[in-house]
Design a protein around this motif. Structure first.
Motif, PDB file in Angstrom:
ATOM      1  N   ILE A 132      27.533  -4.322 -40.778  1.00 52.47           N
ATOM      2  CA  ILE A 132      26.421  -5.183 -41.200  1.00 52.47           C
ATOM      3  C   ILE A 132      26.944  -6.577 -41.521  1.00 52.47           C
ATOM      4  CG2 ILE A 132      24.685  -5.560 -43.013  1.00 52.47           C
ATOM      5  CD1 ILE A 132      24.168  -2.525 -42.918  1.00 52.47           C
ATOM      6  N   VAL A 133      28.083  -6.681 -42.188  1.00 55.84           N
ATOM      7  CA  VAL A 133      28.676  -7.987 -42.476  1.00 55.84           C
ATOM      8  C   VAL A 133      28.942  -8.724 -41.162  1.00 55.84           C
ATOM      9  CG1 VAL A 133      30.724  -9.175 -43.373  1.00 55.84           C
ATOM     10  CG2 VAL A 133      29.632  -7.361 -44.726  1.00 55.84           C
ATOM     11  N   LYS A 134      29.534  -8.047 -40.185  1.00 54.28           N
ATOM     12  CA  LYS A 134      29.798  -8.674 -38.883  1.00 54.28           C
ATOM     13  C   LYS A 134      28.505  -9.195 -38.260  1.00 54.28           C
ATOM     14  CE  LYS A 134      33.820  -5.890 -37.568  1.00 54.28           C
ATOM     15  NZ  LYS A 134      34.294  -4.826 -36.643  1.00 54.28           N
ATOM     16  N   PHE A 135      27.472  -8.372 -38.282  1.00 50.29           N
ATOM     17  CA  PHE A 135      26.197  -8.753 -37.672  1.00 50.29           C
ATOM     18  C   PHE A 135      25.572  -9.937 -38.419  1.00 50.29           C
ATOM     19  CE2 PHE A 135      21.638  -8.483 -36.892  1.00 50.29           C
ATOM     20  CZ  PHE A 135      21.623  -8.434 -35.505  1.00 50.29           C
ATOM     21  N   GLN A 160      36.034  -5.106 -54.800  1.00 46.95           N
ATOM     22  CA  GLN A 160      35.844  -3.707 -54.435  1.00 46.95           C
ATOM     23  C   GLN A 160      36.988  -3.164 -53.581  1.00 46.95           C
ATOM     24  OE1 GLN A 160      33.432  -1.926 -55.825  1.00 46.95           O
ATOM     25  NE2 GLN A 160      32.837  -3.807 -56.877  1.00 46.95           N
ATOM     26  N   GLY A 161      37.935  -4.016 -53.210  1.00 53.57           N
ATOM     27  CA  GLY A 161      39.078  -3.573 -52.416  1.00 53.57           C
ATOM     28  C   GLY A 161      38.745  -3.261 -50.966  1.00 53.57           C
ATOM     29  N   HIS A 162      37.779  -3.945 -50.397  1.00 48.65           N
ATOM     30  CA  HIS A 162      37.398  -3.731 -48.997  1.00 48.65           C
ATOM     31  C   HIS A 162      38.255  -4.641 -48.105  1.00 48.65           C
ATOM     32  CE1 HIS A 162      34.133  -1.255 -50.332  1.00 48.65           C
ATOM     33  NE2 HIS A 162      33.480  -2.257 -50.906  1.00 48.65           N
ATOM     34  N   ASP A 163      39.447  -4.153 -47.761  1.00 48.91           N
ATOM     35  CA  ASP A 163      40.430  -4.960 -47.036  1.00 48.91           C
ATOM     36  C   ASP A 163      39.918  -5.516 -45.707  1.00 48.91           C
ATOM     37  OD1 ASP A 163      42.248  -4.591 -49.104  1.00 48.91           O
ATOM     38  OD2 ASP A 163      43.172  -2.845 -48.157  1.00 48.91           O
ATOM     39  N   LEU A 168      37.846 -10.243 -42.639  1.00 53.63           N
ATOM     40  CA  LEU A 168      36.703 -10.776 -41.876  1.00 53.63           C
ATOM     41  C   LEU A 168      36.102 -12.012 -42.557  1.00 53.63           C
ATOM     42  CD1 LEU A 168      34.759 -10.213 -39.484  1.00 53.63           C
ATOM     43  CD2 LEU A 168      33.434  -8.794 -41.047  1.00 53.63           C
ATOM     44  N   LEU A 169      35.917 -11.940 -43.845  1.00 45.58           N
ATOM     45  CA  LEU A 169      35.294 -13.041 -44.577  1.00 45.58           C
ATOM     46  C   LEU A 169      36.249 -14.203 -44.834  1.00 45.58           C
ATOM     47  CD1 LEU A 169      33.267 -10.813 -47.039  1.00 45.58           C
ATOM     48  CD2 LEU A 169      32.276 -12.403 -45.364  1.00 45.58           C
TER      49      LEU A 169
END
Length: 172
Positions: A132-135, A160-163, A168-169
Motif C-alpha cells: 500500500i505504501v508503494k502504491f 515500528q521497525g519496518h525496515d 522505501l521512504l
C-alpha cells in the motif's frame, strides 16, 4: 392460527427493515443496500454517531464489492468521520490493496489529513503495509507531511521497525 403467522411475518419484516445501512455496509449486504437506496438515495452518504459513512465501514471491513457499489451510487469518497479519518485512511492500515486502488482510481484525496494531521501514507507506514505504501507513493502521496507530533511516514515506519518501509521512504 393465521393471525399468529401474520404477526410473526410482520415482526420478521420489521426486523429486516430495521437493519441499518451501516450494518449492511459493514456486512457487505449489497441487496439490502440497493433496497435502502431505492427508498432513499441519501442513505448512501448517511452518517452514524461516530461520523462513519457506509463507504468508510465497507472499506474498513474489506467489503470490496460494496465499496465499488457505494462509489457507483455516489458515495462521498473523502467523507471524514468525527476524527477526520476517511475510507482510504481506514483501509490503508487494514491492508486491502484492492480497495486502496478503487478509492484512488475514483479520485480519493491521497494527502488528506485527519484531526491528528495523519494521512493514509502515515497509517500504512505505521502498520507495515508495504504494498500500500508503494502504491500510495506511486500515486502522489506526500511523504513529507508531518502528523501533529511532528512525525512523517518514515518516522512512523522507523518507530515500528519496518525496515523495508524505512528503505522505501528514505529513497529520493
Amino acid at each position: 392460527m393465521q393471525i399468529k403467522y401474520l404477526l410473526l411475518l410482520l415482526i420478521i419484516t420489521a426486523t429486516t427493515q430495521a437493519q441499518s445501512i451501516f450494518d449492511n455496509a459493514r456486512n457487505g449486504d449489497i441487496t439490502a443496500i440497493e433496497k435502502q437506496y431505492k427508498m432513499n438515495q441519501d442513505t448512501i452518504n448517511a452518517v452514524d454517531s461516530k461520523g462513519f459513512t457506509p463507504l468508510i465501514l465497507a472499506a474498513y471491513n474489506n467489503e470490496v464489492a460494496t465499496v465499488q457499489m457505494l462509489i457507483n451510487k455516489g458515495a462521498l469518497i473523502d467523507a471524514q468521520d468525527k476524527s477526520g479519518n476517511t475510507a482510504l485512511m481506514g483501509v490503508a492500515f487494514k491492508g486491502n490493496l484492492e480497495i486502496v486502488k478503487i478509492l484512488i482510481e475514483n479520485k480519493a484525496n491521497i494527502n488528506l489529513t485527519n484531526l491528528n494531521n495523519a494521512t493514509a501514507l502515515i497509517y500504512a507506514s505505521t502498520f507495515g503495509q508495504t504494498e500500500i505504501v508503494k502504491f500510495l507513493l506511486a500515486n502522489g502521496a506526500d511523504k513529507t507531511i508531518r502528523d501533529n507530533r511532528g512525525n512523517t511516514a518514515l518516522n512512523h515506519a522507523a518507530m515500528q521497525g519496518h525496515d523495508a518501509l524505512i528503505e522505501l521512504l528514505s529513497a529520493e
